[in-house]
Design a protein around this motif. Structure first.
Motif, short mmCIF file in Angstrom:
data_model
loop_
_atom_site.label_atom_id
_atom_site.label_comp_id
_atom_site.label_asym_id
_atom_site.label_seq_id
_atom_site.Cartn_x
_atom_site.Cartn_y
_atom_site.Cartn_z
N THR A 74 0.77 -1.09 -0.07
CA THR A 74 0.00 -0.09 0.05
C THR A 74 0.87 1.32 -0.20
O THR A 74 1.76 1.47 0.98
CB THR A 74 -0.76 0.00 1.12
N ALA A 75 0.65 1.96 -1.21
CA ALA A 75 1.77 3.17 -1.37
C ALA A 75 1.17 4.26 -0.56
O ALA A 75 0.16 4.48 0.17
CB ALA A 75 1.76 3.60 -2.70
N ALA A 76 2.16 5.21 0.04
CA ALA A 76 1.76 6.33 0.82
C ALA A 76 2.84 7.55 0.56
O ALA A 76 3.84 7.35 -0.32
CB ALA A 76 2.07 5.98 2.19
N HIS A 77 2.43 8.62 0.77
CA HIS A 77 3.45 9.84 0.64
C HIS A 77 4.15 10.07 1.63
O HIS A 77 3.73 9.99 2.95
CB HIS A 77 2.39 11.18 0.61
N GLY A 78 5.55 10.11 1.52
CA GLY A 78 6.65 10.12 2.57
C GLY A 78 8.07 9.71 1.88
O GLY A 78 7.95 9.08 0.85
N PRO A 79 9.00 10.23 2.63
CA PRO A 79 10.45 10.02 2.27
C PRO A 79 10.84 8.32 2.44
O PRO A 79 12.06 8.17 1.84
CB PRO A 79 11.07 10.82 3.13
#
Length: 535
Positions: A74-79
């Motif tokens: 599950t993709a996410a926004h973040g470094p």
């Protein structure tokens, strides 16, 4: 950055200019239009409130690149997460059983290990979650807020999560932001090694175990007795041991490493065939035909001394190896490969009739031998396995139903299609000699298998040749093992074997973890393998 400027107070003759406030707005780097808007100047008083700076944003993460590929991300926004100078591996409260996994991962990532303490920013936390769904080899990996958490219902699953983290960092330097939920398709996934015909050092074997662990393989088949040699020290029968062999201390060292890497060893003493090394010291037990000609490697199962010898060896070595499984062999008994077994080996036929009745044949005697060996290893807590050509159709004596059939060939005496075993309700392991047999020297029409062919054409359902069995049998197919056999031992050095099996083993691991069509092309898969190994 060019600034757009507001109007200045008019009047060049005025010596005191009106106060000017410059407000700089920092926009996300990824937006060209935001960059072009630059900073703005307003003619308000010096007490005007500054405009807040927006939080930095990140593109949606990509799936971590590993072998085998993860099943769900599950993709996410973040470094994402990268190992830093203050990063460490920690163990969640109540999960102290993961200490070995934690220390190993810390060493591999070159970060600290702090044990069972609360996680801090930059840390990797390992946790056992016994009530989680997914099975003992499943795991969940979360990369979020500058830290990683790997959890699962069993130690093996958490360990596999550490392999995913290690590979992703090696391939790309980062564990992408988001959540991985992963599990194997098959419970038994492994590598089989023949050390009887070609000897391999402890260091070589340990290197393969570490490679297997990174590929999430959990079974190491060890074929240590054959016609050519008996390769492990024996206390009950030292006379059968070959000069070049492993000591029991060395075997225990191998077992200890395998255990730490969540790999079970499946030992094999093959009988009643493939016993040449044992029989060189016990020629009185060697099978001979009606003309007195010895059958190489075959023991005379009509003699009581034969069972006594083999059972003493089985008793000794089932105590040495603590794992769940034992491979009893049962393949290629030469008496059954004769044109007329009863005429060629009348003593076996007489023993069969005496033990099982007038309708019995040598196949029944051989099946009875196999069942008797099952009765020897089972009290030691072993799950018995046997090669498919050691189980016969149409006999009076039936092979024990609990035997897991290791299917390798369709060329055997009285060849049986895989469906015959499956229709009997038997559970099968896939060692298809068309795809998974690396036979040194390539005798008898064997060809070194390629990773590309396994990756593109093989699945656990392809048990014989290139044809898959119907999907309704899938639950009966436990998994598979890639096998190295030493028929012509000088054909390759051990270094050449290691290089030759590198990509086939990686392809096998991929298809046992997820048998579906891989997302990566073969060239992409091979490139990724190189990046992980180099990293």
């Amino acid at each position: 950055m060019s600034l757009s400027r507001g109007a200045l107070a008019a009047g060049a003759a005025v010596t005191a200019a009106a106060a000017v406030t410059l407000t700089v707005v920092l926009w996300p780097d990824s937006s060209d239009s935001a960059r072009r808007s630059g900073a703005q100047t307003s003619p308000g008083a010096s007490s005007a409130a500054p405009t807040p700076s927006p939080t930095r944003s990140y593109p949606l993460s990509t799936t971590p690149r590993t072998i085998p590929a993860v099943r769900e991300h599950t993709a996410a926004h973040g470094p994402g997460w990268r190992p830093g100078k203050d990063s460490a591996v920690v163990i969640a409260e109540g999960s102290e059983g993961l200490a070995d996994e934690g220390r190993l991962l810390a060493g591999e990532l070159k970060i600290g290990y702090r044990g069972e303490v609360p996680a801090r920013a930059g840390d990797v936390e390992l946790a056992l979650t016994p009530t989680a769904s997914g099975g003992p080899e499943s795991y969940t990996l979360k990369a979020r807020d500058g830290r990683v958490t790997i959890s699962g219902p069993g130690e093996a699953g958490v360990f596999y999560g550490t392999r995913t983290l290690k590979q992703s960092v090696r391939a790309d330097g980062v564990m992408p932001e988001g959540e991985v939920r992963d599990r194997p398709d098959r419970p038994q996934r492994g590598f089989n090694l023949d050390i009887a015909r070609k000897f391999y050092s402890v260091a070589w074997i340990e290197d393969r175990l570490r490679d297997m662990a990174d590929l999430k393989l959990n079974q190491f088949g060890l074929h240590f007795s054959d016609d050519q040699a008996f390769r492990i020290q024996s206390d009950t029968h030292p006379e059968v041991v070959s000069p070049e062999h492993l000591t029991k201390a060395q075997v225990r060292r191998i077992i200890a490493l395998a255990d730490r890497l969540h790999i079970q060893i499946v030992p094999e003493i093959d009988s009643p065939g493939h016993l040449g090394a044992v029989l060189r010291a016990h020629t009185d037990l060697q099978l001979r035909n009606v003309s007195g000609v010895a059958s190489a490697g075959s023991i005379d199962i009509s003699k009581p001394g034969s069972a006594k010898l083999i059972d003493e060896l089985l008793g000794e070595f089932t105590e040495l190896f603590p794992g769940t499984y034992w491979q009893l062999g049962a393949d290629e008994y030469l008496a059954l490969m004769a044109r007329d077994p009863a005429a060629s080996y009348p003593q076996l036929q007489r023993a069969a009739v005496q033990k099982y009745g007038p309708q019995a044949g040598i196949g029944d005697l051989a099946t009875g031998w196999l069942n008797d060996r099952v009765a020897v290893v089972r009290p030691h807590g072993k799950q018995p396995k046997a090669w498919n050509d050691g189980l016969f159709r149409d006999g009076i004596v039936k092979a024990d139903k609990d035997i897991q059939v290791e299917y390798w060939t369709g060329k055997e005496y009285g060849a049986r299609q895989p469906e015959e075993y499956l229709n009997e309700g038997r559970k099968l392991m896939n060692l298809n000699d068309e795809f998974l047999y690396y036979v040194l020297g390539q005798p008898n029409d064997f060809v070194y298998p390629t990773g590309k062919r396994i990756y593109e054409q093989w699945t656990p359902l392809v048990l014989r040749g290139t044809t898959a069995v119907p999907a309704r049998y899938s639950d009966q197919i436990l998994g598979g093992r890639f096998a190295v056999w030493g028929d012509l031992p000088q054909a390759q050095t051990t270094a050449q074997v290691a290089q030759g099996i590198r990509m086939p083993l990686r392809a096998t691991s991929q298809k046992l973890w997820d048998p579906g069509k891989p997302k990566l092309s073969w060239d992409g898969f091979r490139k990724l393998a190189g990046e992980i190994d180099k990293g």
